[in-house]
Each structure stands twice: as C-alpha cells, then as structure tokens.
Motif scaffolding. Structure first.
Motif, short mmCIF file in Angstrom:
data_model
loop_
_atom_site.label_atom_id
_atom_site.label_comp_id
_atom_site.label_asym_id
_atom_site.label_seq_id
_atom_site.Cartn_x
_atom_site.Cartn_y
_atom_site.Cartn_z
N ASP A 143 0.84 -1.18 0.00
CA ASP A 143 0.00 0.00 0.00
C ASP A 143 0.88 1.24 0.00
N GLY A 144 1.43 1.55 -1.15
CA GLY A 144 2.46 2.57 -1.19
C GLY A 144 1.99 4.00 -1.10
N MET A 145 0.75 4.27 -1.53
CA MET A 145 0.37 5.65 -1.74
C MET A 145 -0.50 6.26 -0.66
N ALA A 146 -0.70 5.51 0.42
CA ALA A 146 -1.61 6.02 1.45
C ALA A 146 -1.15 7.38 1.96
N LYS A 147 0.14 7.47 2.24
CA LYS A 147 0.68 8.71 2.80
C LYS A 147 0.60 9.82 1.77
N THR A 148 0.90 9.48 0.53
CA THR A 148 0.88 10.49 -0.51
C THR A 148 -0.51 11.09 -0.63
N ALA A 149 -1.52 10.23 -0.62
CA ALA A 149 -2.90 10.72 -0.75
C ALA A 149 -3.23 11.66 0.39
N LEU A 150 -2.86 11.26 1.58
CA LEU A 150 -3.18 12.11 2.74
C LEU A 150 -2.44 13.44 2.67
N ALA A 151 -1.16 13.36 2.31
CA ALA A 151 -0.37 14.60 2.22
C ALA A 151 -0.95 15.51 1.14
N LEU A 152 -1.34 14.89 0.04
CA LEU A 152 -1.91 15.68 -1.06
C LEU A 152 -3.16 16.43 -0.59
N LEU A 153 -3.98 15.75 0.19
CA LEU A 153 -5.22 16.38 0.67
C LEU A 153 -4.93 17.47 1.69
N HIS A 154 -3.97 17.20 2.58
CA HIS A 154 -3.63 18.19 3.62
C HIS A 154 -3.04 19.46 2.99
N ASP A 155 -2.22 19.26 1.95
CA ASP A 155 -1.53 20.41 1.36
C ASP A 155 -2.29 21.02 0.19
N SER A 156 -3.52 20.61 0.03
CA SER A 156 -4.29 21.08 -1.13
C SER A 156 -4.46 22.60 -1.11
N SER A 157 -4.42 23.19 -2.31
CA SER A 157 -4.67 24.64 -2.37
C SER A 157 -6.18 24.92 -2.35
N ASN A 158 -6.96 23.86 -2.47
CA ASN A 158 -8.41 24.00 -2.30
C ASN A 158 -8.68 24.05 -0.79
N ILE A 159 -9.09 25.24 -0.34
CA ILE A 159 -9.22 25.47 1.11
C ILE A 159 -10.19 24.47 1.74
N ASP A 160 -11.27 24.19 1.03
CA ASP A 160 -12.27 23.25 1.59
C ASP A 160 -11.60 21.91 1.90
N ILE A 161 -10.86 21.43 0.92
CA ILE A 161 -10.24 20.10 1.10
C ILE A 161 -9.22 20.11 2.23
N SER A 162 -8.33 21.08 2.20
CA SER A 162 -7.26 21.06 3.22
C SER A 162 -7.84 21.25 4.61
N THR A 163 -8.85 22.14 4.76
CA THR A 163 -9.41 22.36 6.10
C THR A 163 -10.09 21.10 6.59
N VAL A 164 -10.94 20.57 5.74
CA VAL A 164 -11.76 19.44 6.20
C VAL A 164 -10.90 18.21 6.49
N PHE A 165 -9.96 17.92 5.61
CA PHE A 165 -9.19 16.68 5.80
C PHE A 165 -8.15 16.81 6.90
#
Ligand SMILES: Nc1ncnc2c1ncn2[C@@H]1O[C@H](COP(=O)(O)OP(=O)(O)OP(=O)(O)O)[C@@H](O)[C@H]1O
Length: 891
Positions: A744-766
């Motif tokens: 399961d290589g990409m779990a961390k990448t997905a989470l990091a991508l969501l946390h660092d998103s420039s979409n404020i909704d996504i980064s705040t919520v996640f």
C-alpha cells in the motif's frame, strides 16, 4: 473504471425480489398454497442458481414420495438387510435437578419457551386437554392499553405451538414415517420391513401410496409429527435431523413465516420481497408480549428485544451477529434490529433517532455498497455498529467503525459488476446542479453513465444529499467530499504512459489523457498536471514500468479511503457525543460469502471468507464447545460422537493462521503473531511474499501450491481452491495482482496531497478530522465510550509500531488481519447472539444435498443443542442421527 453496462443502476433499490425467490412468490406462498419445491440453502445466491435436477413436488406434503427419482431403485438396489439394531439412545436422561439447572441456564441465554412456561403456570387440571385458560397471560398490566391487551391475547392464542409432549402423540403412527434421503433431496416414506435374505443392511421402505425400495438404513431419517411442521423452535422437534429441520423451515417459509428459532439462535429466510412483517404494530406486539412476560414468536424484533434485555439486566456488552452468504439478508436484518432498538430504547437526548439512523444507512450504502452479480446493493465494507446504553437503559450514543472495504473495486471489477454507488449517484445527480457540475468539471465526462437509469440515480443522489444534511455535514465538508470524488472520476480516465524522450537511455513518463489529469489536479487543488505528477511520482527512476500504473491506482484508492474515513468520522461526530454509557449492543454488518461464482474470486473475497471463518469458529465455540464443556463440569452424559464430530480441529483456520495461531480460537485473543513459526499459516505466506519487494504473484502461487495438501490447485495456473466453512464449500481464488494489492504505497501520498491542497475546503476538512487517515486500510473512528471500552482493535492496529514488524504492519494484508482479529476479539468479549440468514432456492428438490453446505454447518448445532437441552429429550427416543454430511463427498 466507472463505465457501466446497460441497466446497471436500474435494479438497485427498486430491484424487487431476486429472480429466484420472485419465481417462488409468483407461485404463491401461504398456508393454503401448494408447497413449492423450495430448499433452504445458504450459499447459493439468487443470480447464480443453477437449476438442479428438480424433483417435482405435488401440492400436499404427503404426496411427496411421488417425486422419488426413477433411478432411485438402481441407486439403492434391493438387497435383503439384516434386522436393524434398535436405535441407541445416545444421551442418558438427565437427573431432574440437573435438567432444571440446564434449562434455567438455557433460559437465561435465550428467549423463554412459551409452551413450557404456559404449562408450568397453567391452572388447568392435570391431563386436561384444554390448552389455554386466559389466566396464563395474566391480568392486563396498567400500562398496557385494553386494545393492545386483547390483541395480544388473540395473537398469543394463535401463535401457541402445537403441544408436542403428550406421549400418545409421540407414539402416533406418524412416527413410523421416515425421510428418505437421496441424491435429489428427501422424500417421505413408510418404513415397511427389513430385508434380510441376503444378509445385507438394506431395508425396505414404501413410498406413500407408491413403490417399495430397498435402501440403506443410514439414508432414513425419522419424521416428526405433521403437527410440528410449523413449529417455531427447531429445538422442539422430537426427531432432529437435517430433513426435518429443512422441512420445518421450508414449510414456514411457504407460509410467509420467515423467522424460526433454533435454540438460542434465529434463522431468517430471505423472502426476497417486502413482507408486512416489520411494521410498528409488530414492534408494539413484541414489546407488549415482553411486558406480560410472554415469549414473542420468532422475529428479528424479538431477538433485538431479548438482546436489549440481556444488556440492560447484565450490564454487559452484547452483540447480535448476522451470518450468511451474499444477498441472504444480513444488512436487512441489521437495519431492522437497529430500527427496533432505536424505537424501543428511545434516546433521551435525541442524539440517536430513527431519522439519523436511516440517514446513516443511506450514506454508508452509497459509499460502501456496490452492485455485484449476486446483489444489486451488496455490502462491500465491514462495519461495526455500536449502540451505547446509559444507566436507565436508554440510548446515549451510537458509533460506527469501518474496518476494511473492497478498495480494489475502484480500480477493477468483474465486467458484470460496478464500482461504489456514490460515483454513479454523483454523476447523475449533479446534472441538476449545473454550477457545481461545472466547478468539478463533470460536465466534460459523458460516457460513465452509459446505460444507467439516470433518473433513479439522480433520485438516489437527492436522498444521499438530504441524508448528509441530516447527519450534519457542512457545506464545506460536502464540497470537499464531492471534489475528491470528482478527482477520482477524472483520474480514472487517464493512465501513465511512456513519453518520447530525446534521451535514449532515460525513460520518461506522462499522462495518457492530460485533460483528465488537469481536471483532477484542479479538483484536488494540486496545481497543474506536472505538479500532480511530481507529487505522485517524485522520482520515476525508482519505479519499474509495471509499478507506475500501480502507483496511480494506489493514489485513487488512497483518496477514496480518506474520503470514506472522513464520512465515517463525521457521522460519528453527530451520533456519538461524549456521554457516559454503561454497556453497548454491537451489530456487525459485512459482505456475505460467495458460493457459486462463474469466475474465480478476488482478494477481497478471500479476506471476507477469512472473516466468516473466524465468526463461524466463534459460533461453533459458543454453540457447541462451550455447552459441552458445561456438561462435562456438571457431569451430564453426552454422546461421545458429538465431541468427535463437532469438536474436531478446524483445518481451515489452521491453514489460514498456522498451527500456533489456531490454538484457542474463539476463546482466547488470537492477535497476529509476527514471530517466525515452523508451520506458518497461509496469511503469513502472503505477508512474507508481499513484504519482499523482489517477489511477485508467481512466487506467491508457487509458495501457496507447496503449502498444504488441503489446499487444492485451481483450473488455471494462477488459481487455488480452499474448501471453506468446515470443509463444505469449495471456493477458487485467482491471485492475479495480489502482491501489488498488499503493498500500500500511496496512502501517505494521498493524505499529504489532501492536507496540502490549495483547495481550502479540502485542506481544512481533511486536516481537521481526527478520524480520517490513520491508516489507509481501516478507519478506527475514535472518541466514543464503546470504543474506549473496546480498545483491542486500536491496540492491535497501532500498538508498538516501533518493533521489527513495523514494516510488515504497513502492508494491507497485515492490516486486514489485524482488523479481522480486532473485530472478532471485540465480539468475543460480548454476550453473543447469532442470526443465520438464508436464501431459498427454488427447484432444488427438497434439498439438493450438494448445495446445502451451510445448512449442514448450522443444523448440526441445533441437533446437538436441541437434543441435549430440549426438555423433550427423554420423552421420546431422540434418535440423534449420525451427521452424514461430514462424510458426503464434494461434487
Ligand atoms: N427480511 C426481508 N424482507 C424483505 N426483503 C428482504 C429481507 N431480507 C433481505 N431482503 C431483500 O434481499 C436483498 C438482499 O438483502 P441484503 O442486501 O440485506 O443481503 P446481504 O446478506 O446483506 O447481502 P450482501 O452480503 O451482499 O451485502 C435485498 O434486496 C433485500 O431487500
């Protein structure tokens, strides 16, 4: 990924009865209707039923012998048998005191037996045939309305089972009738006389009104009085054998009585279409019967009531575990159980209401269910519902835990199956919200809903939206969730391909559909396509060509997992405030197992079957091993053969977890042991192979093939077969891609991508949500009372990650092992109650022996329990019939 063949969504909620059951119902069900050829089988899903060589069954039960297959005589050539040995009474009659003791123990754990209770409290003179003086129900309690009281009295009178303890009845001519078990099913016959001319063991039986046949004595099973045909509790049968049990369940089913008690457990046969059984009136009736201390007739509400009472009176956690194959009705039973509990133990703070439960169900079904070949609304995730009760027995809070789900379905699924419902709902429903559709670039997707009943999917999307609002999802959260779902849809339209490069020695990669990648990047707030690419593949040189595609798949899986976790965590936020609770009622819902499938099964089915094996082991322990141990302590004599037959080693669990891991299953914690072991289980082989980056699927199949002689090779080189469920159901698995699925290589990448998103909704919520993203495989949603009490899962999952096993524990397969262990251990610590769900298979003869694998598993339990615990056991000859099913060869 999301393309669907025509008519995909059409059958989902409004699917109506499954085909097979529908046909049964078309023929008419009810006491007066002719009995259809129905065998109750667990393990054959409606869609996959192969019409067996049907035994034609006439209308009246006593005409059944005419169905005897013409070649029966040749199968049982007439040979003169020796006189039969008298049937040995295997169980010594219990001394009166001990019998009482056992019965009281039984009564504590199961609903009371109405007949016995009535006779004990009856004022009728001894020997009187009068069955019900009104005094049995007692005077109307002040809190019960007159109307309800009168209704209840009428109901009780109707539902009283036929008295079966009169010795004259037991010795009636009925008891000379037998069930003759043959390859096509079972037929009623009359026992005529022994044949002994040639000294063989064959006996002569006469089909009612028909021919005589010479048969093996072993193929005869004693028939019960016809009055017992609709008995509410299988343990009340005087003669317990497979044919009689199936006959009762079948007869009840044709009378629309789909529930049957079997000792302390319950059987439910899926009626396939809604019956008028789950109404408020029935709910009140069950409650009122309980108030006047009367056992209600079999019904899931009655089961819920007794479990609720057990929780309130013992203050100990209780669990209600539905078991069964795909589409057998587990989720439906869970819904009815929750519905009853929520309406009975009304939440004083109005946190857990029926409306919220229904909303929760809608949301979880949208995210965790998918249409499969066997069930248009199949559960593809494992949930644990926990209802927390306060000091006063009222519901204080509720929580869900999501353990693992069929995440590989996002990438690939069989051609006649689909991805999770939510994608289709979103694509169809968002057409009515043009602004949002444009914002998520979904207006540029137009092929994913080909052939879908769009209007139905749009309606589902509307109800999903209102359910999300009821559960308190904010607009920001909704927007973030929709954005990630839209990004997944866009990512599914692109692949990673090789790019022409000026450097001959260097391979370069790019998106096959850069538009789709661009849209995905925008939805995720991940910059442009190159940014997304470099985020996902920071260093492409380290990846092999085949791994590049897997990385993208893993990213999709990671994104969906985080979204599912988020949804679960927001639901818990609404339903589980931090209120002190005393005990909980736990109800698991999980995918059923598949018995017949046209293609070999996937890794998710493998894990689901492992979970079923573990739960079956718990059930076996609860229903057989524990009672036998109690008898030993109380020095109650039981048949030695029971121990030999029922307490035999469970080879399949041993195969899964190794000899060491299988020790004490069902009774002691069995957390995964990662230390080396000389005979590791199949799961360990999987872990080890996935943990070694140099190994692939071929290595895995090689290791598996040399593993054990009870594991058989499949038809193709990448397949293997396991005979599941106490060696009754052979299931073939295809191991293609298993090794990659386990890494399961990409779990961390997905989470990091969501946390660092420039979409404020996504980064705040996640980033705000605590429950989301603890692991990529399972969401343990924290913070509720019941979860604090049941810490085993968290300990198993997150404890001591600094050990040498850390690396392995990051593997999906290890995480699922932990999840299953934690789930089973959580249930083990509670007072367990089981509900067995079945599917009726039409045209199966009275029972197609080769298909009743699960029936074989479950009925043995009742045979044992009923005979040893039944008050009838020493009144008639209980004649425990040998368990032939253990010896039947698999076809
Ligand atoms: N008691 C019942 N009354 C009416 N319909 C029922 C009942 N039980 C099941 N069904 C119907 O049977 C179908 C399958 O039921 P359900 O989805 O609950 O099965 P399941 O065992 O949870 O399946 P899976 O394991 O695939 O999730 C549904 O369409 C449902 O409406």
């Amino acid at each position: 990924m999301l393309t669907m063949p025509p008519g995909a969504l059409q059958g989902q909620r409004s699917a109506g009865p499954p085909k097979v059951v529908g046909e049964i119902l078309k023929r008419g069900a009810g006491p007066a209707a002719p009995s259809p050829t129905v065998a109750v089988v667990e393990g054959t899903a409606p869609g996959s039923v192969e019409a067996p060589t049907a035994v034609r069954v006439p209308a009246a039960p006593w005409c059944w012998p005419r169905t005897w297959p013409p070649d029966a005589a040749s199968r049982h050539p007439a040979l003169p048998p020796p006189p039969p040995p008298p049937p040995a009474a295997r169980i010594a009659p219990e001394p009166p005191g001990r019998r009482l003791l056992l019965r009281s123990a039984r009564n504590r754990s199961r609903p009371r037996c109405p007949g016995k209770r009535w006779r004990l409290s009856s004022a009728a003179p001894a020997g009187s045939r009068s069955r019900r003086p009104t005094s049995v129900v007692g005077p109307r309690p002040p809190n019960v309305s007159r109307y309800i009281y009168i209704q209840t009295l009428a109901y009780v009178s109707k539902s009283e089972p036929e008295s079966n303890d009169s010795p004259t009845e037991l010795n009636s001519p009925d008891t000379d009738a037998y069930w003759l078990v043959h390859n096509e099913g079972f037929s009623p016959v009359e026992y005529t006389r022994k044949k002994s001319s040639d000294g063989s063991s064959k006996v002569l039986v006469k089909v009612f009104g028909g021919k005589e046949y010479a048969v093996d004595e072993e193929s005869l099973e004693k028939m019960n009085s016809v009055k017992m045909q609709l008995t509410e509790d299988l343990s009340q049968l005087n003669y317990l054998n497979e044919s009689s049990i199936l006959n009762v369940v079948r007869s009840r089913y044709t009378s629309n009585l789909i529930h049957t008690y079997a000792g302390p457990t319950m059987l439910v046969v899926n009626p396939g279409s809604p019956l008028n059984l789950y109404t408020d009136k029935v709910m009140h009736m069950v409650k009122n019967l309980h108030k006047i201390n009367k056992q209600p007739p079999p019904h899931v509400y009655a089961m819920a009531q007794s479990v609720y009472m057990a929780a309130v009176t013992t203050r100990r956690d209780q669990s209600l575990i539905p078991m069964g194959c795909q589409a057998s009705g587990k989720s439906t039973s869970c819904k009815h159980l929750l519905q009853y509990l929520v309406q009975t133990a009304v939440s004083p703070n109005k946190v857990v209401t029926l409306e919220r439960i229904e909303a929760m169900w809608t949301v979880l079904e949208a995210f965790g269910n998918a249409a499969t070949a066997n069930n248009p609304n199949a559960t593809r995730s494992v949930h644990l519902y926990s209802i927390d009760l306060d000091q006063g027995g009222q519901i204080a809070s509720m929580s869900i835990q999501m353990h693992f789900y069929d995440k590989w379905r996002l990438i690939d699924h069989p051609p006649n199956e689909f991805s999770f419902h939510v994608f289709y709902y979103l694509l169809a429903g968002i057409e009515n919200i043009p602004a949002l559709r444009k914002e998520l670039y979904l207006d540029q997707i137009n092929d994913d809903l080909k052939g879908v009943d769009k209007s139905q999917a749009a309606v589902e999307f509307t109800s999903l939206q209102s359910a999300l609002m009821i559960l308190g999802f904010s607009n920001t959260e909704l927007k973030a969730i929709y954005a990630v779902l839209a990004a997944i849809i866009h990512l599914s339209h692109t692949k990673i391909v090789k790019k022409d490069s000026i450097f001959k020695d260097k391979v370069q990669w790019t998106w096959s559909n850069s538009d789709a990648a661009k849209r995905a990047a925008k939805c995720l707030g991940a910059g442009n396509t190159d940014d997304l690419f470099s985020l996902v593949f920071p260093d492409t040189e380290v990846f092999k060509e085949c791994d590049i595609g897997d990385q993208l798949n893993a990213l999709i899986v990671g994104l969906y997992t985080e979204t599912f976790n988020l949804v679960a965590s927001i639901i818990n936020r609404k339903l589980a405030p931090s209120i002190h609770s005393l005990c909980s009622i736990i109800i698991p819902d999980y995918p059923g197992y598949v018995v017949k499938s046209k293609s070999a099964l996937s890794m998710f089915d493998f894990w689901t079957n492992y979970l079923h094996e573990r739960l079956l082991s718990s059930y076996h322990n609860y229903a057989i091993v524990a009672p036998l141990e109690k008898y030993k302590i109380e020095k109650v004599e039981t048949a030695a053969s029971y121990e030999a037959e029922f307490c035999a080693e469970d080879h399949m669990l041993k195969l899964f977890v190794g000899a060491k891991g299988a020790v004490g299953f069902g009774r002691s914690p069995s957390m995964v042991d990662l230390k080396p072991e000389p005979c590791p289980g199949l799961l360990r082989v999987l872990d080890d192979t996935a943990g070694d980056t140099n190994l692939n699927d071929r290595d895995l199949i090689e290791k598996i093939q040399t593993f054990s002689n009870i594991l058989k090779n499949g038809n193709k080189p990448n397949e293997f077969t396991l005979v599941h469920f106490r060696e009754t159901i052979p299931i073939t698995y295809n191991i293609n891609g298993w090794i990659n699925m386990c890494r399961d290589g990409m779990a961390k990448t997905a989470l990091a991508l969501l946390h660092d998103s420039s979409n404020i909704d996504i980064s705040t919520v996640f980033s705000k949500n605590r429950g989301a993203g603890l692991t990529s495989t399972l969401a343990i949603v924290d913070g509720t009372q019941s979860l604090r009490r049941m810490s085993s899962i968290r300990r198993a999952t997150f404890g001591s990650l600094s050990t040498a096993a850390t690396l392995k524990r990051k593997l999906t397969c290890v995480q699922i092992r932990f999840a299953v262990d934690g789930l089973v251990e959580t249930l083990r610590r509670t007072g367990q109650h089981f509900i067995h769900c079945f599917i009726a298979q039409h045209e199966a003869g009275f029972t197609n022996r080769t298909d009743v694998a699960a029936t074989r598993v479950f009925h043995s339990v009742y045979k044992l329990q009923s005979i040893t615990l039944s008050p009838n056991s020493n009144k008639a000859n209980p004649e425990p019939v040998a368990c032939r099913w253990l010896r039947l060869p698999h076809k």
